[in-house]
Design an enzyme around this catalytic site. Structure first.
Site, PDB file in Angstrom:
ATOM      1  N   HIS A  20      -3.360  -3.079  -5.704  1.00 28.99           N
ATOM      2  CA  HIS A  20      -3.554  -1.821  -4.976  1.00 28.99           C
ATOM      3  C   HIS A  20      -2.467  -1.765  -3.923  1.00 28.99           C
ATOM      4  O   HIS A  20      -2.008  -2.818  -3.466  1.00 28.99           O
ATOM      5  CB  HIS A  20      -4.946  -1.785  -4.310  1.00 28.99           C
ATOM      6  CG  HIS A  20      -5.368  -0.409  -3.884  1.00 28.99           C
ATOM      7  ND1 HIS A  20      -4.920   0.178  -2.733  1.00 28.99           N
ATOM      8  CD2 HIS A  20      -6.184   0.490  -4.473  1.00 28.99           C
ATOM      9  CE1 HIS A  20      -5.448   1.389  -2.630  1.00 28.99           C
ATOM     10  NE2 HIS A  20      -6.213   1.611  -3.670  1.00 28.99           N
ATOM     11  N   GLU A  64      -1.238   5.721  -8.067  1.00 30.33           N
ATOM     12  CA  GLU A  64      -1.646   6.196  -6.744  1.00 30.33           C
ATOM     13  C   GLU A  64      -0.452   6.128  -5.787  1.00 30.33           C
ATOM     14  O   GLU A  64      -0.145   5.049  -5.267  1.00 30.33           O
ATOM     15  CB  GLU A  64      -2.768   5.322  -6.179  1.00 30.33           C
ATOM     16  CG  GLU A  64      -4.042   5.329  -6.988  1.00 30.33           C
ATOM     17  CD  GLU A  64      -5.209   4.768  -6.183  1.00 30.33           C
ATOM     18  OE1 GLU A  64      -6.237   5.466  -6.112  1.00 30.33           O
ATOM     19  OE2 GLU A  64      -5.103   3.677  -5.619  1.00 30.33           O
TER      20      GLU A  64
HETATM   21  O1  13P Z   1      -6.618   4.415  -2.768  1.00 30.74           O
HETATM   22  C1  13P Z   1      -7.378   5.165  -3.348  1.00 30.74           C
HETATM   23  C2  13P Z   1      -8.358   4.681  -4.329  1.00 30.74           C
HETATM   24  O2  13P Z   1      -8.111   3.373  -4.708  1.00 30.74           O
HETATM   25  C3  13P Z   1      -7.359   6.612  -3.079  1.00 30.74           C
HETATM   26  O3  13P Z   1      -7.857   6.795  -1.811  1.00 30.74           O
HETATM   27  P1  13P Z   1      -8.187   8.301  -1.322  1.00 30.74           P
HETATM   28  O4  13P Z   1      -9.103   8.903  -2.341  1.00 30.74           O
HETATM   29  O5  13P Z   1      -8.847   8.086   0.013  1.00 30.74           O
HETATM   30  O6  13P Z   1      -6.889   9.003  -1.225  1.00 30.74           O
END
Ligand code: 13P
Length: 214
Positions: A85, A133
């Site tokens: 992550h 992400e």
């Molecule tokens: O990092 C995330 C999920 O792992 C995304 O976070 P948000 O939905 O708060 O933007």
């Protein structure tokens, strides 16, 4: 669409979110899972919601103080785990080891990446799914699917070029049903979100909105 709610280390009530997610999944027929802190996995799983770990380490049983053992989170009730992550960055070799540990324990795997290039790299390691992400959009108000749709479509292509069996999810800033529909239109088969549910005044209403267009 699969909706995976990462509770990170937010000060929310994991049981309130888990119960709401279980109910909304049952009512809507949409697959929804909750990924709480490791210490909360057992009681979250006891609600009946699909439960995921936020991380597992590569090690198996043995002298590994401080590790998160894949077998232990599976025993506690998790059926899947996030790996890597932008807030918990791992080396490629460790991502590989964690996927293998999760596989040994029978856990489904979703490896996160910051961009399409990382998604292609981690797809080659054979996870069940990957999630793109962009770090700059995490925790914000604008969905990745709206702010940067090319990142989602490029991630879908990058994973498919490596392994067509790897599902591609997207996350960052997703909070509404429209965001979920847009992500689906871009080729994602799931979303990974956190603050839109974990920081919501009414997590149940937030979840109902997320599934409303599916
Ligand atoms: O990092 C995330 C999920 O792992 C995304 O976070 P948000 O939905 O708060 O933007």
């Amino acid at each position: 669409m699969f909706i995976l709610v990462n509770l990170k280390a937010y000060p929310c009530d994991p049981i309130e979110v888990a119960t709401a997610a279980r109910d909304v999944a049952e009512e809507s027929g949409v697959r929804i899972a909750v990924s709480p802190q490791a210490a909360d996995i057992s009681r979250v799983a006891d609600t009946g919601v699909e439960t995921w770990a936020q991380h597992v380490d590569p090690n198996g049983y043995g002298s590994h103080t401080g590790s998160t053992l894949a077998e232990a989170v599976a025993e506690a009730g998790a059926v899947g785990t996030l790996i890597n992550h932008s807030e918990n960055r791992l080396k490629l070799a460790d991502i590989d080891g964690s996927i293998q540990a999760a596989d040994r324990a029978g856990l489904e795997t979703c490896v996160c990446g910051n961009n399409p290039a990382q998604i292609g790299a981690v797809a080659a390691l054979g996870p069940d799914s990957v999630a793109v992400e962009p770090p700059e959009l995490i925790g914000g108000d604008v969905s990745v699917a709206t702010a940067d749709p090319g990142i989602v479509t490029d991630a879908v292509d990058a994973a498919a070029n490596v392994d067509e069996d790897v599902d591609v999810y997207c996350g960052a800033g997703i909070s509404t049903g429209d965001d979920v529909v847009t992500a689906e239109e871009l080729g994602a088969s799931g979303i990974l979100l956190a603050s839109g549910v974990a920081k919501a005044d009414d997590p149940r209403a937030a979840l109902e909105d997320l599934v409303s267009g599916l």
